[in-house]
Design a protein around this motif. Sequence first.
Motif, PDB file in Angstrom:
ATOM      1  N   GLU A 130      50.645  28.576  17.689  1.00 45.27           N
ATOM      2  CA  GLU A 130      50.358  29.049  16.338  1.00 45.27           C
ATOM      3  C   GLU A 130      51.356  30.133  15.939  1.00 45.27           C
ATOM      4  O   GLU A 130      51.800  30.924  16.788  1.00 45.27           O
ATOM      5  CB  GLU A 130      48.941  29.634  16.275  1.00 45.27           C
ATOM      6  CG  GLU A 130      47.820  28.637  16.536  1.00 45.27           C
ATOM      7  CD  GLU A 130      47.558  27.750  15.334  1.00 45.27           C
ATOM      8  OE1 GLU A 130      48.113  28.038  14.245  1.00 45.27           O
ATOM      9  OE2 GLU A 130      46.807  26.773  15.482  1.00 45.27           O
ATOM     10  N   PRO A 131      51.722  30.204  14.643  1.00 46.46           N
ATOM     11  CA  PRO A 131      52.607  31.287  14.188  1.00 46.46           C
ATOM     12  C   PRO A 131      52.063  32.648  14.593  1.00 46.46           C
ATOM     13  O   PRO A 131      50.865  32.914  14.461  1.00 46.46           O
ATOM     14  CB  PRO A 131      52.616  31.103  12.665  1.00 46.46           C
ATOM     15  CG  PRO A 131      52.338  29.647  12.457  1.00 46.46           C
ATOM     16  CD  PRO A 131      51.375  29.269  13.549  1.00 46.46           C
ATOM     17  N   THR A 176      56.112  23.970  14.329  1.00 44.72           N
ATOM     18  CA  THR A 176      56.511  25.363  14.132  1.00 44.72           C
ATOM     19  C   THR A 176      57.994  25.546  14.448  1.00 44.72           C
ATOM     20  O   THR A 176      58.692  24.601  14.797  1.00 44.72           O
ATOM     21  CB  THR A 176      55.695  26.298  15.050  1.00 44.72           C
ATOM     22  OG1 THR A 176      55.958  25.939  16.418  1.00 44.72           O
ATOM     23  CG2 THR A 176      54.211  26.193  14.765  1.00 44.72           C
ATOM     24  N   ARG A 202      57.068  30.992  15.014  1.00 40.14           N
ATOM     25  CA  ARG A 202      57.125  31.285  13.586  1.00 40.14           C
ATOM     26  C   ARG A 202      56.601  30.102  12.781  1.00 40.14           C
ATOM     27  O   ARG A 202      56.701  28.957  13.201  1.00 40.14           O
ATOM     28  CB  ARG A 202      58.567  31.574  13.152  1.00 40.14           C
ATOM     29  CG  ARG A 202      59.202  32.783  13.812  1.00 40.14           C
ATOM     30  CD  ARG A 202      60.590  33.012  13.258  1.00 40.14           C
ATOM     31  NE  ARG A 202      61.272  34.119  13.916  1.00 40.14           N
ATOM     32  CZ  ARG A 202      62.518  34.497  13.639  1.00 40.14           C
ATOM     33  NH1 ARG A 202      63.217  33.829  12.718  1.00 40.14           N
ATOM     34  NH2 ARG A 202      63.062  35.509  14.275  1.00 40.14           N
ATOM     35  N   ALA A 203      56.079  30.415  11.604  1.00 40.91           N
ATOM     36  CA  ALA A 203      55.664  29.356  10.695  1.00 40.91           C
ATOM     37  C   ALA A 203      56.906  28.632  10.190  1.00 40.91           C
ATOM     38  O   ALA A 203      57.985  29.216  10.060  1.00 40.91           O
ATOM     39  CB  ALA A 203      54.879  29.946   9.530  1.00 40.91           C
ATOM     40  N   ALA A 228      60.374  22.243  10.250  1.00 43.26           N
ATOM     41  CA  ALA A 228      59.512  22.387  11.413  1.00 43.26           C
ATOM     42  C   ALA A 228      60.114  21.685  12.621  1.00 43.26           C
ATOM     43  O   ALA A 228      60.942  20.798  12.507  1.00 43.26           O
ATOM     44  CB  ALA A 228      58.132  21.817  11.116  1.00 43.26           C
TER      45      ALA A 228
END
Length: 337
Positions: A148-149, A232, A297-298, A314
Amino acid sequence: MTGKLGPDALAEVLAATGAGDAAVDAGPAYGEDAAAIDLDGAESTLVVAADPLSLAADAVGELAVHVACNDVAASGADPRWLTHTLFLPDDDPARRRTVTEQVDATARGLGVAIVGGHTEVLPSLERPLCSMTALGTTDRFVSSGGAEPGDRLLLTKGAGIEATAILATDFREECAEAGVSAATLDAAAEFLDEVSVVPDAAAVRDAASAMHDPTEGGLLTALVETASASGTILSVERERVPIRPETEACCDALGVDPLATFGSGALLAAVPPERVDEATDALAAAGIDAGEIGEVRAAAAGEDGSDADDDDDAGAVLLDDDRIDEAPRDELYPLWE
């Protein structure tokens, strides 16, 4: 001769069954084509992973067990059972015994039972090929795609552990000719004893959002695969990646990037920032070194300098200033070729 081993030769293979497990109702036996495992009372999820291994000639049996079990462990499970498909280039009893003894001892050391498989001679091969399927159980499956970010990226032990051992054994003469000392090569060869990430995963899995064990293509491939699976961007600083002196010496000698070659022995974990201390403390309590090498990171368009309409944002890795979108070819392959 090409084809299955006869009953007498096969008996040696069937005797190498790793650790005992009461859940195995029917294990490997001549004339039996399948194993039976009683899952009564098992955890909620059965995790299965398969991997072939052939190129590490000196320790193919040992590494084959670890590579398959590592995949199960990196999914949050405890490896319990293995099936072993073994192809041999000839019917040399000494070669067969060496491989099966490696498999047996390694499985016993991990507490894993070998429950079945297949063995035959295939003269078109130049070296033994071990194809392992590992199975284990867990009550919390941890996928590579769970990153996850905001998560921090931890790496245990160091990059290129497996490759270092291979270079120090299969390519010892070449490393020595390039100036690597005998003492360094001896120490590097012992990295074979550290290619399991079963204890690493057991220590960090409760805190981790995602885990992945670098294998072919090394840490860079593991990063690309994790980024792709999670949608991500993984940002990593090369200087923060732990690399052992023996790895640097062997890799430098033969022109291999430690981040782009066989990496079994290291575990890549994405951990929420508030649980990093918990994860590192658990690893330290297990006697396992780890370093924080970057962050998740997102995949917001433009974050890494890409155009706002870039649909491929992504699934990328940022290694310092370099963007990596595709997994590299492992840098040991040219040496074998």
